[in-house]
Design an enzyme around this catalytic site. Sequence first.
Site, PDB file in Angstrom:
ATOM      1  N   HIS A  86       0.976  -1.620  -0.314  1.00 20.08           N
ATOM      2  CA  HIS A  86       0.140   0.063   0.398  1.00 20.08           C
ATOM      3  C   HIS A  86       0.690   1.104   0.593  1.00 20.08           C
ATOM      4  O   HIS A  86       1.773   1.514   0.626  1.00 20.08           O
ATOM      5  CB  HIS A  86      -0.557  -0.079   1.792  1.00 20.08           C
ATOM      6  CG  HIS A  86      -1.679   1.169   1.412  1.00 20.08           C
ATOM      7  ND1 HIS A  86      -2.742   1.280   0.237  1.00 20.08           N
ATOM      8  CD2 HIS A  86      -1.667   2.555   1.761  1.00 20.08           C
ATOM      9  CE1 HIS A  86      -3.059   2.589   0.595  1.00 20.08           C
ATOM     10  NE2 HIS A  86      -2.703   3.257   1.619  1.00 20.08           N
ATOM     11  N   ASP A 165     -15.240   2.691   7.155  1.00 21.42           N
ATOM     12  CA  ASP A 165     -14.472   3.716   6.525  1.00 21.42           C
ATOM     13  C   ASP A 165     -14.850   4.692   5.471  1.00 21.42           C
ATOM     14  O   ASP A 165     -14.534   5.974   5.800  1.00 21.42           O
ATOM     15  CB  ASP A 165     -13.085   2.598   6.708  1.00 21.42           C
ATOM     16  CG  ASP A 165     -11.697   3.368   5.878  1.00 21.42           C
ATOM     17  OD1 ASP A 165     -11.479   4.592   6.138  1.00 21.42           O
ATOM     18  OD2 ASP A 165     -11.828   3.206   4.575  1.00 21.42           O
ATOM     19  N   ARG A 172     -14.164  13.582   6.028  1.00 22.35           N
ATOM     20  CA  ARG A 172     -12.666  13.663   7.039  1.00 22.35           C
ATOM     21  C   ARG A 172     -12.726  14.478   6.059  1.00 22.35           C
ATOM     22  O   ARG A 172     -11.969  15.638   5.638  1.00 22.35           O
ATOM     23  CB  ARG A 172     -12.071  12.350   7.477  1.00 22.35           C
ATOM     24  CG  ARG A 172     -12.463  11.828   8.171  1.00 22.35           C
ATOM     25  CD  ARG A 172     -11.093  11.148   8.388  1.00 22.35           C
ATOM     26  NE  ARG A 172     -10.194  10.872   8.394  1.00 22.35           N
ATOM     27  CZ  ARG A 172      -9.263  10.299   7.540  1.00 22.35           C
ATOM     28  NH1 ARG A 172      -9.656   8.865   7.395  1.00 22.35           N
ATOM     29  NH2 ARG A 172      -7.650  10.386   7.533  1.00 22.35           N
ATOM     30  N   SER A 187      -7.525   4.420   9.000  1.00 22.23           N
ATOM     31  CA  SER A 187      -8.550   4.112   7.587  1.00 22.23           C
ATOM     32  C   SER A 187      -7.527   2.804   6.641  1.00 22.23           C
ATOM     33  O   SER A 187      -8.730   2.043   5.733  1.00 22.23           O
ATOM     34  CB  SER A 187      -8.665   5.509   7.148  1.00 22.23           C
ATOM     35  OG  SER A 187      -9.236   4.724   5.419  1.00 22.23           O
ATOM     36  N   LYS A 191      -8.479  -1.597   5.700  1.00 20.21           N
ATOM     37  CA  LYS A 191      -9.334  -2.398   4.905  1.00 20.21           C
ATOM     38  C   LYS A 191      -8.000  -3.137   4.277  1.00 20.21           C
ATOM     39  O   LYS A 191      -8.334  -4.585   3.721  1.00 20.21           O
ATOM     40  CB  LYS A 191      -8.645  -0.820   3.614  1.00 20.21           C
ATOM     41  CG  LYS A 191     -10.147   0.065   3.881  1.00 20.21           C
ATOM     42  CD  LYS A 191     -10.320   1.419   2.543  1.00 20.21           C
ATOM     43  CE  LYS A 191      -8.954   2.073   3.157  1.00 20.21           C
ATOM     44  NZ  LYS A 191      -8.978   3.432   2.429  1.00 20.21           N
TER      45      LYS A 191
HETATM   46  N1  URA Z   1      -5.438   6.906   2.244  1.00 19.34           N
HETATM   47  C1  URA Z   1      -6.618   6.506   3.148  1.00 19.34           C
HETATM   48  O1  URA Z   1      -7.292   5.502   2.461  1.00 19.34           O
HETATM   49  N2  URA Z   1      -6.957   6.143   4.195  1.00 19.34           N
HETATM   50  C2  URA Z   1      -6.839   7.813   4.672  1.00 19.34           C
HETATM   51  O2  URA Z   1      -7.469   8.283   5.994  1.00 19.34           O
HETATM   52  C3  URA Z   1      -5.792   8.391   3.811  1.00 19.34           C
HETATM   53  C4  URA Z   1      -5.223   8.049   2.397  1.00 19.34           C
END
Ligand code: URA
Length: 429
Positions: A86, A165, A172, A187, A191
């Site tokens: 990621h 999320d 946000r 967040s 995932k």
């Molecule tokens: N990417 C995400 O999935 N969440 C965040 O809060 C910031 C970047």
Amino acid sequence: MTEAFDAVDVIVHKRDRRELSDDEIRWVVDAYTRGVVAEEQMSSLAMAILLNGMTRREISTWTTAMIASGERMDFSSLSRPTADKHSTGGVGDKITLPLAPLVAVFDVAVPQLSGRGLGHTGGTLDKLESVAGWQAGLTNEAMMRQLDDVGAVICAAGSGLAPADKKLYALRDVTGTVEAIPLIASSIMSKKIAEGTGALVLDVKVGSGAFMKTRENATELARTMVDLGTDAGVTTVALLTDMSTPLGLTAGNALEVRESVEVLAGGGPEDVVELTVRLAEEMLEAADRGGQDVRAALTDGRAMDVWRRMIAAQGGDPDAALPTAAHTHEVKATASGTLTRLDAYAVGVAAWRLGAGRARKEDPVQAGAGVEIHAKPGDTVREGDVLLTLHTDTPERFARAEDALEGGIEVVEGGTAQTPESVVIDRIA
Ligand code: URA
């Protein structure tokens, strides 16, 4: 149904710098997902978290609560281990494209659930959609089949993963609370943990083109995410990598696919190759398949073979010509000397304004739009040399893209570049 807590009490606790209990956290995340905690209440709580922070225990419970809001995937029926990467997002960051097939060469399955771009950073799905016929949406069954047959899949995350999320991230985005490290870490990691990967390598970008502008903040984010992954039983490692200047020589969808294919053919810019190889080595190591000659799989065509099969499995034609923009415009050096700065954020905004990115999530993107880079920091240039080529289908965008570049390019006689020697700055495990 009688609710276990009152949202106002939870907000006041965080406002007054008290630690939230596990029960309070589980309740507030669940009640927000159910619509019992109102948007304005969650917005206030998110701001209190941004200002007052969270302990490791609070972040861990918050993450687990977000995972529990949706489905969890399970790759344990696959015959090979899984590893995922990621990136926190940057300009010209096309690494997922060569990386997923490269890692699959070594019998490690790569389930890469990706997103679309928003703002100045590009999205992997937008890039791949410039390949004729390629489809981002797969059912969970099709994804498992492809992981079994090909070993690598890059597709859209289904809506079932961490729905809390999805709702919170959208909130946000419009309440000035994206930058809270506990909220970013939970967040991303909710995932990734829900996705069920066995090993995870995080590419945490630092610099003007990244979320985290300072090394201190990037290190804190990386540490928080590594701890969350480790606590959840996922082997997790983070690399801190430079995002003060764009990665490689392209920013924009089809332009970045072209560069990725060059890397898969054994060529491409050295910073892209270096980061791809380093991340692949980390993923293989984390999946207990370390110690392999990764670079060789780029030069001898094995990674390219997996790429072709991966694209074809999702309806794409790996041999089709990539789209190109209808118009180009050159940006030239106004002085002779060393290119000391080519600012990632400026180039990212320019690519976005040319049509490569979107301002709202429903906006379309132009496949051919973006910025091609002809000189990188540290290079010597002469007045009049072409530094960038801007690409777009809508030439009225050139002026706004040039405005974005204002102040982002610096040529100094006898100067030295401000970018680090290696794209990898640090490793956190
Ligand atoms: N990417 C995400 O999935 N969440 C965040 O809060 C910031 C970047």
